[in-house]
Design a protein around this motif. Structure first.
Motif, short mmCIF file in Angstrom:
data_model
loop_
_atom_site.label_atom_id
_atom_site.label_comp_id
_atom_site.label_asym_id
_atom_site.label_seq_id
_atom_site.Cartn_x
_atom_site.Cartn_y
_atom_site.Cartn_z
N ALA A 124 0.82 -1.21 0.00
CA ALA A 124 0.00 0.00 0.00
C ALA A 124 0.85 1.26 0.00
N SER A 125 2.15 1.14 0.26
CA SER A 125 3.02 2.31 0.28
C SER A 125 3.55 2.66 -1.10
N TRP A 126 3.08 1.94 -2.13
CA TRP A 126 3.57 2.17 -3.49
C TRP A 126 3.36 3.61 -3.94
N PRO A 127 2.22 4.24 -3.70
CA PRO A 127 2.08 5.65 -4.11
C PRO A 127 3.11 6.55 -3.44
N ALA A 128 3.43 6.27 -2.18
CA ALA A 128 4.42 7.10 -1.49
C ALA A 128 5.79 6.94 -2.11
N VAL A 129 6.09 5.74 -2.60
CA VAL A 129 7.38 5.52 -3.26
C VAL A 129 7.44 6.33 -4.55
N LEU A 130 6.34 6.28 -5.33
CA LEU A 130 6.33 7.01 -6.60
C LEU A 130 6.37 8.52 -6.36
N ALA A 131 5.88 8.96 -5.24
CA ALA A 131 5.84 10.40 -4.97
C ALA A 131 7.23 11.00 -4.79
N GLN A 132 8.25 10.14 -4.66
CA GLN A 132 9.61 10.64 -4.48
C GLN A 132 10.24 11.08 -5.79
N ARG A 133 9.54 10.78 -6.93
CA ARG A 133 10.09 11.12 -8.23
C ARG A 133 10.14 12.63 -8.38
N ASP A 134 11.34 13.13 -8.81
CA ASP A 134 11.52 14.56 -8.98
C ASP A 134 12.19 14.91 -10.29
N GLY A 135 12.20 13.96 -11.23
CA GLY A 135 12.79 14.22 -12.53
C GLY A 135 12.86 12.94 -13.32
N ARG A 136 13.48 13.04 -14.48
CA ARG A 136 13.60 11.86 -15.32
C ARG A 136 14.43 10.80 -14.62
N VAL A 137 15.58 11.22 -14.05
CA VAL A 137 16.40 10.30 -13.25
C VAL A 137 16.17 10.70 -11.79
N TRP A 138 15.73 9.76 -11.04
CA TRP A 138 15.40 10.11 -9.65
C TRP A 138 15.80 8.98 -8.71
N GLU A 139 15.90 9.38 -7.44
CA GLU A 139 16.28 8.42 -6.40
C GLU A 139 15.23 8.43 -5.31
N GLY A 140 15.16 7.32 -4.62
CA GLY A 140 14.23 7.21 -3.51
C GLY A 140 14.62 6.06 -2.61
N HIS A 141 13.80 5.87 -1.60
CA HIS A 141 14.05 4.74 -0.70
C HIS A 141 12.75 4.00 -0.50
N ALA A 142 12.89 2.74 -0.20
CA ALA A 142 11.71 1.89 0.01
C ALA A 142 12.07 0.83 1.02
N ARG A 143 10.98 0.27 1.62
CA ARG A 143 11.20 -0.78 2.59
C ARG A 143 10.65 -2.07 2.00
N LEU A 144 11.53 -3.02 1.74
CA LEU A 144 11.14 -4.31 1.19
C LEU A 144 10.92 -5.30 2.32
N ALA A 145 10.37 -6.41 1.95
CA ALA A 145 10.20 -7.47 2.94
C ALA A 145 11.58 -7.86 3.46
N PRO A 146 11.68 -8.25 4.75
CA PRO A 146 13.00 -8.58 5.32
C PRO A 146 13.77 -9.59 4.49
N GLU A 147 13.06 -10.60 3.96
CA GLU A 147 13.78 -11.60 3.18
C GLU A 147 14.09 -11.11 1.78
N GLY A 148 13.62 -9.91 1.44
CA GLY A 148 13.82 -9.39 0.09
C GLY A 148 14.71 -8.17 0.04
N GLY A 149 15.52 -7.90 1.08
CA GLY A 149 16.46 -6.79 1.03
C GLY A 149 16.25 -5.74 2.08
N ASP A 150 15.09 -5.76 2.77
CA ASP A 150 14.79 -4.83 3.85
C ASP A 150 14.90 -3.38 3.37
N ASP A 151 15.57 -2.47 4.08
CA ASP A 151 15.62 -1.05 3.74
C ASP A 151 16.63 -0.82 2.63
N VAL A 152 16.18 -0.22 1.51
CA VAL A 152 17.06 -0.03 0.35
C VAL A 152 16.91 1.38 -0.18
#
Length: 787
Positions: free
Chosen positions: A56-84
């Motif tokens: 459900a946090s997917w919209p918040a992840v997309l909201a970090q976009r600020d240009g064509r090339v952009w960076e952000g952070h997301a929280r994955l499942a613990p077995e899938g990389g955790d904080d990235v």
């Protein structure tokens, strides 16, 4: 966005996912499989939002976009990389919408990226800052990279790439630094804050003090890549520390003694090389005479060159030379040129010399001048401030030394004025003495000695030691010496004299304690206690009679050079009371030497008094084996037995005995019969004729007749008449009566009572003394001049 190739979000390092516009994974890299803990088959076709810990946090992840090339952070499942952290790179763009149909998503653990970015920021700022010089050198110690300001002064090129340290630093300085860096390259042990000197070719100046730290650089495969060196300018800190260290050393030497001259010498030796290459200290003449120096506001002052240190002092005069100087009434320090004395007081400053004055309590005590050779760094205001602080401390010490010397000299002069002449020459003995005051702060103590002429050519030798030091002990010594002389004039036996003296000291204690001791407390021994040895010598009988109050026994050096200590049963010290004093009697051969002393002579450097007495005996034997005079032997023995500073007074009294020949004495015994008076007169006249003293016949006949008559009338027999030819003619009459004669003025109507009055008029001195068997009345007459 340009990134270094070790960026965790760089395509060469990060986990990569190719996604379409809807976020569906089309392909992935092996790194993505490892990070997300899923296989490529499992990832392909899956939407990215399904990998989030909370889809459900997917919209918040997309909201970090600020240009064509952009960076952000997301929280994955613990077995899938955790904080990235992720970076989105468009691969193509839609022709109509402008949105990318496909994108590359680079993913890395957030902690790894943060750590890399912190390190990158640290290195960037480290090379940009100017406080610490930073240099990266290769394995050949050639400069690869530096920050903008490697060394904080001119003479360093702007671009140092490919340079060796010796290309811009003095060869000696570069060699020292490279040696330490090479050790780091070879051992891998870091170098931490090692001080080195650094001078450049272009601007050598005074150089700087650099604290060098270094660590080895290694590549990923472990190969040595070079060394990183950090240069921190610590010149001011080190100079400040050196100034503090110098001030500490100065404070230490200033606290070692109370001699102004020694203080000046010690201070000059600390200033060179601590602050200067040459130092000259001049003190006011009044410092050495213990007088008050001239006030600070006087212009002309007489100074004495007291101490010099360094290879090339400016003054041509030797130590001890007096010079007149003009202070201009200004006592602040000044930099000056040591090229000439005239330049010393010029107003123009010079960095190679400094001068400041020594003053305390409004008086000028001297001055300090220091200088450096031309190749040494010039002085700065901080150096002048340091010299003024040193001068301030030294002035207080020198003033205290001057005042102490004045007080000590006054105390010692007082004590010496209370002692007799160092040498005496009587019929009975020739004496020489040595007295050394203590080196303690008080400078005085209670030692005393005395040589007291007694009746009948006899002499009393006295040595005493009052407990404690200071003026109180000196005052007690003076009172005791006066009391001993008064009691000796009564011709008391040694034990009886000490008994009276003991009563007197007890009275001192009682009087002193009345005002100070608490109610009910016992009087204290205090500084009124003393030891004393009293000895009388009769040159006619060659016998000594002595008694001691807590004092060590005298030594006797026989004419053949043998030394022994006389048997003595000492009583308690004076002021203790309760026990009698026992007399001792012994015979002394002509030419023997009696040595009386205080414990300061035998306690120095010995565990017990027996060792000290043995050392004194050896010194006496050696001194008189070669026939030294008393005046020469005494100082030599004292210097040998008590070298160095004295913690107690030292007193040594040497007395060489003399006997009166038998032919110079005559004695007769009579019964208590008036008829013997004529016989006594005949004996006297006959012996005076033999001695060639006919000029004294009438007077002596009258004196002897009167004394014998009185003895017969008032005392009874037997009666002894004795004549002694010594420095004067002595006439004695002894009887068994204990009644002392008393001279009085007879009335005109009285037939008698004029005998002693006539005797007193006809003789130089007369008196009486008690003996063990009665009393003796004696008279003395001056001998006529010899032709």
């Amino acid at each position: 966005m340009a990134r270094s190739n070790d960026d965790p979000l760089d395509a060469g390092h990060a986990a990569g996912l190719v996604v379409d516009a809807d976020g569906t994974i089309l392909s992935c890299t092996p790194a993505a499989e490892a990070l997300l803990n899923r296989t490529a088959d499992d990832l392909c076709g899956r939407r990215i939002r399904d990998l989030l810990a909370d889809p459900a946090s997917w919209p918040a992840v997309l909201a970090q976009r600020d240009g064509r090339v952009w960076e952000g952070h997301a929280r994955l499942a613990p077995e899938g990389g955790d904080d990235v952290l992720f970076r989105v790179l468009p691969l193509d763009e839609g022709r109509l919408t402008g949105r990318a149909h496909h994108s590359l998503v680079l993913v890395a653990p957030r902690a790894l990226v943060a750590q890399w970015r912190q390190g990158h920021a640290f290195m960037r700022e480290l090379f940009l800052q100017e406080r610490i010089g930073l240099a990266v050198l290769d394995r050949e110690l050639r400069v690869v990279r530096t920050n903008t300001h490697l060394l904080p002064y001119s003479g360093v090129p702007g671009d140092l790439s490919g340079f060796r340290l010796a290309d811009f630093l003095w060869e000696s300085d570069a060699r020292v630094i490279e040696t330490r860096l090479r050790e780091v390259l070879e051992t891998g042990v870091p170098l931490v804050a090692v001080d080195v000197e650094a001078h450049t070719h272009v601007d050598p100046g005074t150089g700087r003090i650099m604290a060098v730290s270094a660590f080895r650089l290694q590549e990923a495969n472990g190969a040595v890549a070079g060394v990183t060196a950090l240069f921190l300018d610590v010149t001011e800190q080190r100079l400040s520390q050196r100034r503090l260290d110098l001030l500490h050393r100065v404070s230490t030497v200033l606290s070692t003694n109370l001699s102004a001259e020694e203080t000046a010498r010690d201070l000059a030796e600390v200033l060179v090389p601590g602050l200067a290459d040459v130092a000259v200290i001049e003190l006011a003449q009044a410092v050495f005479t213990s007088e008050e120096p001239a006030p600070e506001d006087h212009r002309m002052h007489t100074l004495r060159l007291t101490a010099e240190a360094g290879a090339r002092p400016w003054t041509g005069a030797g130590t001890g030379t007096d010079v007149e100087v003009d202070s201009d009434g200004v006592l602040s320090g000044r930099m000056w040129s040591p090229a000439s004395e005239e330049g010393a007081d010029d107003d123009f400053p010079s960095p190679h010399g400094m001068r400041t004055w020594l003053s305390a309590r409004g008086f000028l005590l001297g001055r300090i001048r220091v200088g450096r050779e031309g190749e040494h760094p010039p002085y700065v205001p901080e150096d002048l401030a340091l010299l003024e602080e040193i001068a301030s401390r030294a002035a207080l010490v020198i003033d205290n030394a001057r005042r102490y010397a004045r007080e000590r000299n006054a105390a010692i002069s007082l004590q010496r004025s209370l002692l007799p002449s160092p040498t005496t020459d009587t019929v009975a003995v020739h004496t020489a003495s040595v007295y050394l005051p203590t080196d303690t702060a008080t400078g005085v103590s209670g030692d005393w000695f005395d040589v007291i002429p007694l009746s009948s050519a006899r002499v009393a030798l006295v040595v005493g030691d009052v407990v404690g030091h200071g003026l109180q002990a000196t005052a007690t010594m003076a009172r005791l010496r006066t009391a001993v002389r008064t009691l000796a004039d009564l011709d008391l036996e040694p034990d009886e004299l000490l008994t009276h003296l003991d009563d007197l000291v007890t009275q001192f204690v009682m009087e002193a304690g009345e005002a100070t001791r608490p109610p009910g407390a016992e009087p204290g021994f205090g500084s009124f206690g003393a030891t004393c040895l009293y000895l009388t010598y009769d040159p006619v009988t060659r016998r000594c009679l002595m008694a001691a109050a807590g004092h060590p026994p005298p030594a006797l050096v026989a004419p053949d050079g043998t030394v022994r200590y006389l048997d003595l049963s000492p009583g308690p010290p004076l002021g203790v009371g309760g026990l009698p004093f026992e007399p001792s009697e012994f015979e002394v051969a002509d030419g023997s030497v009696l040595a009386l002393y205080t414990d300061g002579l035998i306690e120095r450097g010995h565990d017990d008094l027996d060792q000290g007495m043995a050392a004194l005996g050896d010194a006496l034997s050696a001194a008189f084996a070669v026939g030294r005079s008393l005046e020469d032997a005494g100082p030599e023995m004292v210097a040998e037995l008590v070298p160095g500073p004295l913690s107690d007074d030292v007193t040594l009294l040497l007395a060489r005995t003399r006997g009166i020949p038998a032919r110079s004495t005559a004695a007769w015994t009579f019964e208590a019969d008036p008829a013997v008076v004529a016989e006594a007169r005949e004996h006297v006249l006959g012996r005076l004729s033999e001695w060639g003293l006919d000029e004294l016949a009438f007077t002596t006949e009258l004196v002897a007749s009167e004394l014998v008559t009185n003895a017969i009338r008032y005392a009874g027999g037997p009666i002894e008449l004795r004549l002694i030819l010594a420095a004067s003619l002595i006439c004695e009459v002894s009887d068994r009566s204990g009644t002392q004669p008393r001279m009085r003025r007879a009335q005109a109507s009285e037939e008698g009572g004029r005998g002693l009055f006539l005797i007193a008029q006809l003789t130089e001195r007369w008196g009486s003394r008690y003996t063990r068997h009665g009393k003796t009345i004696w008279t003395e007459q001056a001998l006529p001049p010899r032709p």
